[in-house]
Design an enzyme around this catalytic site. Structure first.
Site, PDB file in Angstrom:
ATOM      1  N   HIS A 242       0.693  -1.197  -0.173  1.00 17.96           N
ATOM      2  CA  HIS A 242      -0.174  -0.052  -0.127  1.00 17.96           C
ATOM      3  C   HIS A 242       0.766   1.233   0.088  1.00 17.96           C
ATOM      4  O   HIS A 242       1.021   1.874  -0.898  1.00 17.96           O
ATOM      5  CB  HIS A 242      -0.800  -0.130   1.229  1.00 17.96           C
ATOM      6  CG  HIS A 242      -1.894  -1.133   1.211  1.00 17.96           C
ATOM      7  ND1 HIS A 242      -2.755  -1.560   0.291  1.00 17.96           N
ATOM      8  CD2 HIS A 242      -2.064  -1.894   2.326  1.00 17.96           C
ATOM      9  CE1 HIS A 242      -3.538  -2.418   0.783  1.00 17.96           C
ATOM     10  NE2 HIS A 242      -3.246  -2.798   1.777  1.00 17.96           N
TER      11      HIS A 242
HETATM   12  O1  RIB Z   1      -5.515   0.544   3.834  1.00 22.17           O
HETATM   13  C1  RIB Z   1      -4.157   0.457   3.627  1.00 22.17           C
HETATM   14  C2  RIB Z   1      -3.774   1.554   4.320  1.00 22.17           C
HETATM   15  O2  RIB Z   1      -4.264   1.649   5.876  1.00 22.17           O
HETATM   16  C3  RIB Z   1      -2.204   1.834   4.563  1.00 22.17           C
HETATM   17  O3  RIB Z   1      -1.817   3.164   4.736  1.00 22.17           O
HETATM   18  C4  RIB Z   1      -1.995   1.059   6.069  1.00 22.17           C
HETATM   19  O4  RIB Z   1      -0.699   1.474   6.612  1.00 22.17           O
HETATM   20  C5  RIB Z   1      -3.008   1.461   6.727  1.00 22.17           C
HETATM   21  O5  RIB Z   1      -2.833   2.656   7.175  1.00 22.17           O
END
Ligand code: RIB
Ligand code: CA
Length: 317
Positions: A242
Site C-alpha cells: 500500500h
Molecule cells: O488500507 C491500507 C492503509 O491503511 C495503509 O496506509 C496502511 O498503513 C493503513 O494505514
C-alpha cells in the site's frame, strides 16, 4: 534532477515504515518533515515508530506529532501491524523526540511559507487524513502552498479492506477525507485498486532483504509480518504494498496509469461509511481534480525498491 520538497504524513504502521525507509534513499525527494497521525495504532505508538524508523535509517528528519483522534468518529486502529505497530520488527527505544510544534501548526506554517515563496510543496499522505484536513479547516489559504497531495487511500472498483466498502485510511477518518476531496487541489490517490496489484511476496521479501545492507534484519522483520497468506483474496501469497506505492509514484509516475475523476466520500450510511465514489465522467459538473491511479507495472516497482534499499549497503571506509 529536480528535487521535490515533500512532507510525509503517516501512521507507522508496517507499510508506512517500509515506505519511509525507501523514501529516505530517493535523491529526487527532499523530505522536509514527517507528521504523524492516529491510525494503524494510537498516536503515541505511531509517533514512537516514526522516531525509531528515522533513527534506524540515520535520517534526522524532524518528526511532528499530530491529531490523536479522528475529526468526528471514534478512533479506529489497524489489524495487521501488531500491538506495537511494526509487526515483528523490534527497534531500540527512540533517542529523539517529536518537535514542540503540533503537526497541524507545522503544516499551516510550512504551506503558508511555500505559498508566499511561490514554491509549493507536495503532501504525501500514508494514513488517515486528520492532520491535513484539520490544517485545511483552520487555514484554507494554505492551498496556495500545496503543489499536490499524493495519498494512499480509498477503493473504487475494488471492495473495501476494512469494511465491505471502505479502505482503512478513509474509514478511519471519513470526514477528514471528505474535507480534502472537497478542495479543488491537484490530488493523486493510490487506492486498493492499484495497491492490490503489487503484492510483496515471500520471494520479493527475500530479494529486498538480500540487498538492504545494515537494515536487512529490520526490513525483513517488517516485510515478513506483512504476509496476509490469503491467496484467494489477493491471488498470491504476501501483502499488498500500500504505502510504498505512494513513494514509487512520486519517483516513477511512468510506471503507473491513472484516470481523472471527482471523488466523494460517504458519510451518512453506517453500512457504507468511508466509501469513496468516483465521478469519472463529469456528471456532478465539479472539477475532475483527482488522478485515480489504477494501473501499475509491479515488477518495475520492485526493481525500484531493490535499488533504493541497496543504498543502505554501507560503503567500506
Ligand atoms: O488500507 C491500507 C492503509 O491503511 C495503509 O496506509 C496502511 O498503513 C493503513 O494505514
Ligand atoms: Ca499507513
Amino acid at each position: 534532477m529536480t528535487c521535490r520538497s515533500v512532507v510525509i504524513d503517516c501512521d507507522p504502521g508496517i507499510d508506512d515504515a517500509i515506505a519511509l525507509l525507501a523514501a529516505f534513499k530517493a535523491p529526487e525527494l527532499n523530505i522536509e518533515a514527517i507528521t504523524v497521525v492516529n491510525g494503524n495504532r494510537p498516536l503515541e505508538t505511531t509517533l514512537r515508530n516514526a522516531l525509531q524508523i528515522t533513527e534506524l535509517a540515520k535520517c534526522p528528519i524532524p518528526v511532528f506529532s499530530g491529531c490523536w483522534q479522528p475529526l468526528v468518529r471514534d478512533p479506529l486502529h489497524g489489524r495487521f501491524h501488531g500491538e506495537q505497530g511494526l509487526g515483528a520488527c523490534q527497534l531500540p527505544a527512540p533517542a529523539s523526540s517529536a518537535q514542540e510544534l503540533h503537526a497541524v501548526d507545522y503544516l499551516i506554517q510550512r504551506c503558508r511559507q511555500a505559498g508566499a515563496e511561490q514554491s509549493p510543496i507536495t503532501l504525501c499522505c500514508l494514513g488517515p487524513l486528520t492532520n491535513v484536513a484539520t490544517a485545511l479547516m483552520i487555514a484554507p489559504d494554505i492551498v496556495t502552498g500545496i503543489e499536490r497531495v499524493v495519498l494512499m487511500g480509498g477503493a473504487y472498483r475494488e471492495s473495501g479492506n476494512t469494511s465491505l466498502y471502505a479502505e482503512f485510511n478513509t474509514l478511519a477518518d471519513p470526514h477528514a477525507a471528505d474535507v480534502l476531496f472537497r478542495q479543488n487541489l491537484p490530488i493523486t490517490v493510490l487506492p486498493l485498486d492499484v495497491t492490490h496489484k503489487v503484492m510483496l511476496t515471500p520471494e520479493h521479501v527475500d530479494a529486498l532483504t538480500a540487498v538492504a545492507g545494515r537494515i536487512s534484519p529490520a526490513l525483513n522483520a517488517l516485510m515478513a509480518s506483512w504476509d496476509r497468506n490469503d491467496v484467494r483474496r489477493y491471488g498470491s501469497r504476501g501483502g499488498p504494498l500500500h504505502d510504498p506505492l505512494v513513494i514509487a509514484w512520486l519517483l516513477r509516475p511512468e510506471f503507473f496509469t491513472s484516470e481523472k475523476a471527482r471523488v466523494y466520500v460517504e458519510l451518512d450510511s453506517r453500512e457504507t461509511l468511508g466509501r469513496t465514489t468516483a465521478d469519472w465522467y463529469g456528471k456532478t459538473q465539479q472539477p475532475q481534480n483527482v488522478n485515480v491511479v489504477t494501473g501499475v507495472n509491479a515488477e518495475k516497482v520492485f526493481a525500484l525498491f531493490c535499488q533504493l534499499f541497496s543504498q543502505y549497503q554501507e560503503v567500506e571506509e
